[in-house]
Design an enzyme around this catalytic site. Sequence first.
Site, short mmCIF file in Angstrom:
data_model
loop_
_atom_site.label_atom_id
_atom_site.label_comp_id
_atom_site.label_asym_id
_atom_site.label_seq_id
_atom_site.Cartn_x
_atom_site.Cartn_y
_atom_site.Cartn_z
N ARG A 16 0.99 -1.25 0.05
CA ARG A 16 0.01 -0.16 -0.07
C ARG A 16 0.96 1.17 0.08
NH1 ARG A 16 -3.29 -2.86 -1.66
NH2 ARG A 16 -5.61 -3.39 -0.88
N GLU A 25 -4.21 7.22 -5.31
CA GLU A 25 -4.56 6.34 -6.77
C GLU A 25 -5.74 6.98 -7.55
OE1 GLU A 25 -4.17 2.32 -5.79
OE2 GLU A 25 -2.00 2.75 -5.20
N HIS A 83 -0.47 -0.18 -9.82
CA HIS A 83 -1.11 -1.18 -8.96
C HIS A 83 -1.68 -2.36 -9.57
CE1 HIS A 83 -3.37 -1.07 -4.52
NE2 HIS A 83 -2.81 -2.19 -5.10
#
Length: 338
Positions: free
Chosen positions: A236, A265, A284
């Site tokens: 994360r 994000e 990601h």
Amino acid sequence: MSKTILVTGPELDPAAARLVTDRGYRTVHTPAYADSAVISKYLQQTGAEGIVSRMGRLDAAVMDAAPQIKVISKHGVGVDNIDIQAAADRGIPVLVATGANAVSVAEHAIALLLATVKRVLPLDAGLRAGRWEKPGFSGREIAGSTLGLMGMGAIAQATGRIAKGLGLTLAGFDPYAPDSIFDELGVTRYASFEDMLAQTNILSLHCPLTDQTRGILNSDAFARMPANGYVINTARGGLIDEAALVAAIRSGHLAGAGLDTFAVEPPAADHPFFALPEIVLTPHIGGVTREAGARVGVDAVRGIFQVLDGQPVAPERIINRKLLAATQAEPANMEKQQ
């Protein structure tokens, strides 16, 4: 009763989608990264009983807007986008797909490690720009370096197994993991994160984002690492103080970083990471493979039906099980006191 499952984000793998339709249910999908108001609207319109959480935050307001929700199932393992205490307060179990994407994320961590340390992207860019940079180039061998694993869950273990094949020495910190996990992988266990950092040439993050771990990689932590170290993050983004990382690389103390996650994000177009060729970035997608998508999707959907059918769910998959137990115990204690 609405036979609907809301998915906050894109389509599920076909295997998971078939499992939904075979049970006579349908899926409805929100836009990617929808905000709480949009998710609440979808829940109210569909009457969905279960949520597959992919993108977007599920907070108390969302849950209050949809009192019919019986279960939330994460499409993966990171639940920082879900208010698990609010879910427990409302009797809603939050499930995770433990281990289902471990191999894919571990492979991506190693890919980022190699791309970063071997400077693959800047060398590729130089060659495409007409530069032949072999004269004067000096690379780095990773064999014999120490890979520090922050967290020792399924992804960290898979990463460690691959790293051993590359000749890396393994160090680890995880106050909750049993000694057996360290022993089986040949990982040197450290009593504190700070002690491990001092011995770590390449740090790979594999822990959840909590109040205790948010910003754990700050300027002090970077200073503890040996010079010319690297950071790999497939966990994360909020684990890293991003400004401190930029400063550590610009100062030359850190040699680079490979990052699949960001504090926000998607990151802003002017994010300082984009100006640093020492940082390799991906959006990601560490766990976004066909194989992991099938396993995670099926696990997420199957968990929802287990809860709806009143069937038992493996305790380790219920991420807020202790919070649920505590919430259920409070009324009983009050009754005893009365």
